[in-house]
Design a protein around this motif. Structure first.
Motif, PDB file in Angstrom:
ATOM      1  N   PHE A 288       0.881  -1.075  -0.070  1.00  0.00           N
ATOM      2  CA  PHE A 288       0.074  -0.005   0.052  1.00  0.00           C
ATOM      3  C   PHE A 288       0.941   1.174   0.018  1.00  0.00           C
ATOM      4  CE2 PHE A 288      -2.017   3.417   2.331  1.00  0.00           C
ATOM      5  CZ  PHE A 288      -3.264   3.505   1.677  1.00  0.00           C
ATOM      6  N   TRP A 289       1.921   1.311   0.847  1.00  0.00           N
ATOM      7  CA  TRP A 289       2.580   2.523   0.930  1.00  0.00           C
ATOM      8  C   TRP A 289       3.619   2.994  -0.264  1.00  0.00           C
ATOM      9  CZ3 TRP A 289       0.918   6.115   3.964  1.00  0.00           C
ATOM     10  CH2 TRP A 289       0.435   5.552   5.287  1.00  0.00           C
ATOM     11  N   GLU A 290       4.091   1.445  -0.791  1.00  0.00           N
ATOM     12  CA  GLU A 290       4.825   1.710  -1.996  1.00  0.00           C
ATOM     13  C   GLU A 290       3.935   2.168  -3.072  1.00  0.00           C
ATOM     14  OE1 GLU A 290       7.200  -0.640   0.699  1.00  0.00           O
ATOM     15  OE2 GLU A 290       4.927  -0.864   0.098  1.00  0.00           O
ATOM     16  N   TYR A 291       2.450   1.738  -3.283  1.00  0.00           N
ATOM     17  CA  TYR A 291       1.849   2.420  -4.257  1.00  0.00           C
ATOM     18  C   TYR A 291       1.769   4.091  -4.043  1.00  0.00           C
ATOM     19  CZ  TYR A 291       0.228  -2.200  -5.766  1.00  0.00           C
ATOM     20  OH  TYR A 291       0.136  -3.539  -5.972  1.00  0.00           O
ATOM     21  N   LEU A 292       1.667   4.322  -2.737  1.00  0.00           N
ATOM     22  CA  LEU A 292       1.379   5.774  -2.688  1.00  0.00           C
ATOM     23  C   LEU A 292       2.740   6.589  -2.672  1.00  0.00           C
ATOM     24  CD1 LEU A 292      -0.663   5.942   0.643  1.00  0.00           C
ATOM     25  CD2 LEU A 292      -1.220   6.489  -1.683  1.00  0.00           C
ATOM     26  N   ILE A 293       4.026   5.937  -2.306  1.00  0.00           N
ATOM     27  CA  ILE A 293       5.058   6.972  -2.133  1.00  0.00           C
ATOM     28  C   ILE A 293       6.225   6.240  -3.088  1.00  0.00           C
ATOM     29  CG2 ILE A 293       4.630   8.002  -0.073  1.00  0.00           C
ATOM     30  CD1 ILE A 293       6.442   6.120   1.466  1.00  0.00           C
ATOM     31  N   GLY A 294       6.186   5.143  -3.419  1.00  0.00           N
ATOM     32  CA  GLY A 294       7.146   4.458  -4.386  1.00  0.00           C
ATOM     33  C   GLY A 294       7.993   3.711  -3.531  1.00  0.00           C
ATOM     34  N   VAL A 295       9.011   3.205  -4.380  1.00  0.00           N
ATOM     35  CA  VAL A 295      10.157   2.561  -3.483  1.00  0.00           C
ATOM     36  C   VAL A 295      11.476   3.169  -3.213  1.00  0.00           C
ATOM     37  CG1 VAL A 295       9.146  -0.100  -3.940  1.00  0.00           C
ATOM     38  CG2 VAL A 295      10.739   1.221  -5.554  1.00  0.00           C
ATOM     39  N   GLY A 296      11.449   4.335  -4.241  1.00  0.00           N
ATOM     40  CA  GLY A 296      12.995   5.135  -4.267  1.00  0.00           C
ATOM     41  C   GLY A 296      13.659   4.658  -5.682  1.00  0.00           C
ATOM     42  N   ASN A 297      14.479   5.410  -6.139  1.00  0.00           N
ATOM     43  CA  ASN A 297      15.325   5.206  -7.143  1.00  0.00           C
ATOM     44  C   ASN A 297      16.116   3.773  -7.060  1.00  0.00           C
ATOM     45  OD1 ASN A 297      16.752   5.998  -9.775  1.00  0.00           O
ATOM     46  ND2 ASN A 297      18.538   6.425  -8.452  1.00  0.00           N
ATOM     47  N   LEU A 298      17.117   3.994  -6.137  1.00  0.00           N
ATOM     48  CA  LEU A 298      17.863   2.604  -6.186  1.00  0.00           C
ATOM     49  C   LEU A 298      17.238   1.383  -5.804  1.00  0.00           C
ATOM     50  CD1 LEU A 298      20.540   4.376  -3.735  1.00  0.00           C
ATOM     51  CD2 LEU A 298      20.541   4.153  -6.088  1.00  0.00           C
ATOM     52  N   GLU A 299      16.101   1.504  -4.908  1.00  0.00           N
ATOM     53  CA  GLU A 299      15.437   0.141  -4.701  1.00  0.00           C
ATOM     54  C   GLU A 299      14.957  -0.163  -6.047  1.00  0.00           C
ATOM     55  OE1 GLU A 299      15.802   2.088  -0.928  1.00  0.00           O
ATOM     56  OE2 GLU A 299      15.471   2.677  -2.917  1.00  0.00           O
ATOM     57  N   PHE A 300      14.215   0.665  -6.982  1.00  0.00           N
ATOM     58  CA  PHE A 300      13.849   0.244  -8.373  1.00  0.00           C
ATOM     59  C   PHE A 300      14.801  -0.271  -9.085  1.00  0.00           C
ATOM     60  CE2 PHE A 300      12.332   1.757 -12.565  1.00  0.00           C
ATOM     61  CZ  PHE A 300      11.150   0.834 -12.789  1.00  0.00           C
ATOM     62  N   LEU A 301      15.874   0.344  -9.063  1.00  0.00           N
ATOM     63  CA  LEU A 301      16.875  -0.255 -10.001  1.00  0.00           C
ATOM     64  C   LEU A 301      17.387  -1.750  -9.611  1.00  0.00           C
ATOM     65  CD1 LEU A 301      19.438   2.671 -10.423  1.00  0.00           C
ATOM     66  CD2 LEU A 301      17.789   1.966 -12.219  1.00  0.00           C
ATOM     67  N   GLU A 302      17.298  -1.979  -8.584  1.00  0.00           N
ATOM     68  CA  GLU A 302      17.941  -3.418  -7.918  1.00  0.00           C
ATOM     69  C   GLU A 302      16.530  -4.103  -8.395  1.00  0.00           C
ATOM     70  OE1 GLU A 302      19.118  -6.799  -6.218  1.00  0.00           O
ATOM     71  OE2 GLU A 302      20.109  -4.708  -6.824  1.00  0.00           O
ATOM     72  N   LEU A 303      15.269  -3.842  -8.098  1.00  0.00           N
ATOM     73  CA  LEU A 303      14.004  -4.613  -8.684  1.00  0.00           C
ATOM     74  C   LEU A 303      14.193  -5.043 -10.361  1.00  0.00           C
ATOM     75  CD1 LEU A 303      11.098  -3.130  -6.739  1.00  0.00           C
ATOM     76  CD2 LEU A 303      12.215  -5.508  -6.570  1.00  0.00           C
ATOM     77  N   LEU A 322       6.154   6.985 -11.216  1.00  0.00           N
ATOM     78  CA  LEU A 322       5.057   6.089 -10.852  1.00  0.00           C
ATOM     79  C   LEU A 322       5.838   5.194  -9.779  1.00  0.00           C
ATOM     80  CD1 LEU A 322       1.978   5.251 -10.351  1.00  0.00           C
ATOM     81  CD2 LEU A 322       2.469   3.873 -12.389  1.00  0.00           C
ATOM     82  N   PHE A 323       6.821   4.487 -10.364  1.00  0.00           N
ATOM     83  CA  PHE A 323       7.327   3.254  -9.818  1.00  0.00           C
ATOM     84  C   PHE A 323       8.495   3.800  -8.630  1.00  0.00           C
ATOM     85  CE2 PHE A 323       6.749   0.993 -14.075  1.00  0.00           C
ATOM     86  CZ  PHE A 323       5.536   0.457 -13.542  1.00  0.00           C
ATOM     87  N   MET A 324       8.827   4.890  -9.052  1.00  0.00           N
ATOM     88  CA  MET A 324      10.097   5.348  -8.096  1.00  0.00           C
ATOM     89  C   MET A 324       9.313   5.940  -6.870  1.00  0.00           C
ATOM     90  SD  MET A 324      13.198   6.276 -10.194  1.00  0.00           S
ATOM     91  CE  MET A 324      13.882   5.321 -11.908  1.00  0.00           C
ATOM     92  N   ASN A 325       8.377   6.968  -7.200  1.00  0.00           N
ATOM     93  CA  ASN A 325       7.779   8.007  -6.323  1.00  0.00           C
ATOM     94  C   ASN A 325       6.381   7.747  -5.973  1.00  0.00           C
ATOM     95  OD1 ASN A 325       9.994   9.609  -8.108  1.00  0.00           O
ATOM     96  ND2 ASN A 325      10.394  10.047  -6.153  1.00  0.00           N
ATOM     97  N   GLY A 326       5.800   6.652  -6.601  1.00  0.00           N
ATOM     98  CA  GLY A 326       4.443   6.487  -6.406  1.00  0.00           C
ATOM     99  C   GLY A 326       3.357   7.388  -7.024  1.00  0.00           C
ATOM    100  N   TRP A 327       2.275   7.212  -6.479  1.00  0.00           N
ATOM    101  CA  TRP A 327       1.165   8.028  -7.039  1.00  0.00           C
ATOM    102  C   TRP A 327       1.356   9.331  -6.531  1.00  0.00           C
ATOM    103  CZ3 TRP A 327      -1.728   6.776 -11.317  1.00  0.00           C
ATOM    104  CH2 TRP A 327      -1.790   5.566 -11.700  1.00  0.00           C
ATOM    105  N   MET A 328       1.502   9.391  -5.348  1.00  0.00           N
ATOM    106  CA  MET A 328       1.444  10.912  -4.739  1.00  0.00           C
ATOM    107  C   MET A 328       2.573  11.689  -5.437  1.00  0.00           C
ATOM    108  SD  MET A 328       0.784  10.060  -0.782  1.00  0.00           S
ATOM    109  CE  MET A 328       0.816  11.729  -0.345  1.00  0.00           C
ATOM    110  N   GLY A 329       3.996  10.971  -5.578  1.00  0.00           N
ATOM    111  CA  GLY A 329       5.062  11.657  -6.149  1.00  0.00           C
ATOM    112  C   GLY A 329       4.692  12.096  -7.535  1.00  0.00           C
ATOM    113  N   MET A 330       4.341  10.935  -8.282  1.00  0.00           N
ATOM    114  CA  MET A 330       3.855  11.440  -9.803  1.00  0.00           C
ATOM    115  C   MET A 330       2.786  12.196  -9.794  1.00  0.00           C
ATOM    116  SD  MET A 330       1.523  10.491 -12.201  1.00  0.00           S
ATOM    117  CE  MET A 330       0.759   8.988 -11.434  1.00  0.00           C
TER     118      MET A 330
END
Length: 395
Positions: A288-303, A322-330
């Motif tokens: 849920f929280w990752e959907y809202l605020i994302g996982v971050g740039n480095l974590e996304f690169l690892e995924l 969307l993937f790095m900063n979530g719906w709120m950041g985007m």
């Protein structure tokens, strides 16, 4: 500092080529950002609070996550990436607060545009001549296209489209033949950069800038001739672009990828495949929280490394946000950009004399296909300058 920051980027490219590991360009931009915030604190407290609110919006989730997980190794890297997203909003707020008389604004904008456009053009030519960096590595290892001493090659196309569009607007008082030569020069620069973004971007932005002239109630003789010879110009441009693509070696890159990809994958340079890979773990690795605020740039690169086989951003701004900063950041970043874009349609008529409505629209289109618009500090500062300086109306 604003007039010289692209020059600092070039010096940084020289130092990087010499093996210097410290990025003076990033340090310079951090100094600019600090100066903008201090100015807003003194001049416009409301804008300062907005800017600080956006900074805290991207910083606090990283700090909370690090405290909950005990892992602080990615905080600095992720926040450094997020700061690049904020250069345009903060730069816009800063230049919207600078009190410069309207009579001086046009001179400042013109000087800023022509100086930096010349710098970009020189670097593209240097890169083609083998001085500095090539835009791409060819299938057989040869350099293709040029970006000179700009180290961040993916961001060159965006700033080229911005400055070329502004300079094309500034050339509106030139005679028809000279302006035609300048247009062909812009197309040649886009071809020499060998970026589809640069080539298509300059064609789109000049088309949108010129389109209103053909809807005037009175059609001048010059415009009538322009309409008649438009197919001829189109043919000449097509021939010129094709020749340039062959001469720069871009045709080899196109053939190499086209043989290995379907049409959509070729047009998007494989970005659609990266989107598919990201969507494959979006519903698994995100909560849920990752959907809202994302996982971050480095974590996304690892995924992406785990699921796609390569630690690479998607390079389509909507999906990267969307993937790095979530719906709120985007939503925050894109809403601010859309606010600035739509503002041009509702502000007083003196703001509509700028070329920024079609340029902003063109850059928005680019962000949905090629990226490096919203997350480009190089572009963000100048984009904030051109949009923001005209927004301040001296009483």
């Amino acid at each position: 500092m604003t007039f010289s920051y692209l020059s600092v980027d070039c010096v940084n490219g020289v130092l990087m080529r010499m093996g210097v590991g410290i990025s003076i360009s990033q340090l310079f931009k951090m100094g600019m950002l600090a100066g903008m915030l201090l100015f807003l604190l003194w001049k416009n407290l409301n804008y300062f609070l907005i800017a600080m609110g956006m900074i805290l919006f991207f910083l606090l989730p990283l700090l909370v996550k690090s405290m909950l997980t005990g892992d602080t190794s990615t905080v600095v890297g992720n926040f450094g990436y997020n700061l690049k997203l904020l250069f345009f909003p903060i730069s816009f707020l800063f230049f919207s607060s600078v009190g410069i008389l309207d009579s001086k604004k046009d001179t400042i904008i013109s000087a800023f545009a022509w100086i930096n456009f010349s710098l970009i053009a020189i670097n593209i030519f240097l890169g083609v001549l083998g001085i500095g960096y090539s835009q791409y590595d060819g299938p057989e290892g040869q350099g293709i296209g040029g970006r000179g001493f700009f180290f961040a090659g993916n961001e060159v196309a965006g700033i080229f489209v911005l400055f070329a569009g502004v300079c094309w607007h500034l050339s509106k008082s030139w005679n028809g033949l000279l302006r035609l030569v300048f247009f062909l020069f812009l197309v040649i620069l886009g071809v020499l950069n060998t970026s589809k973004t640069a080539i298509l971007g300059i064609l789109i932005v000049t088309f949108f800038l010129e389109l209103p002239k053909f809807f005037n109630k009175r059609l001048s003789f010059g415009r009538f001739l322009g309409l008649i010879f438009l197919p001829v110009f189109g043919f000449l441009i097509t021939v010129g672009v094709y020749w340039g693509i062959q001469a720069t070696g871009l045709i080899d890159r196109i053939a190499f990828f086209y043989q290995r990809m379907d049409l959509l994958t070729f047009i998007l340079s494989g970005r659609n495949e990266m989107v598919s890979s990201a969507l494959s773990f979006y519903g698994v690795a995100y909560g849920f929280w990752e959907y809202l605020i994302g996982v971050g740039n480095l974590e996304f690169l690892e995924l992406m490394r785990q699921y796609h086989g390569e630690a690479h951003t998607i390079e389509i701004d909507f999906f990267d946000l969307l993937f790095m900063n979530g719906w709120m950041g985007m939503g925050l970043i894109m809403s601010f950009y859309l606010f600035v874009f739509l503002r041009g349609f509702v502000e007083p008529s003196h703001l509509k004399t700028t070329p920024m409505i079609p340029i902003n629209f063109t850059l928005l289109l680019i962000s949905l296909m090629a990226g490096h618009i919203f997350n480009s500090a190089m572009l963000g500062i100048s984009l904030g300058f051109f949009n923001g300086l005209k927004a301040y109306k001296v009483q």
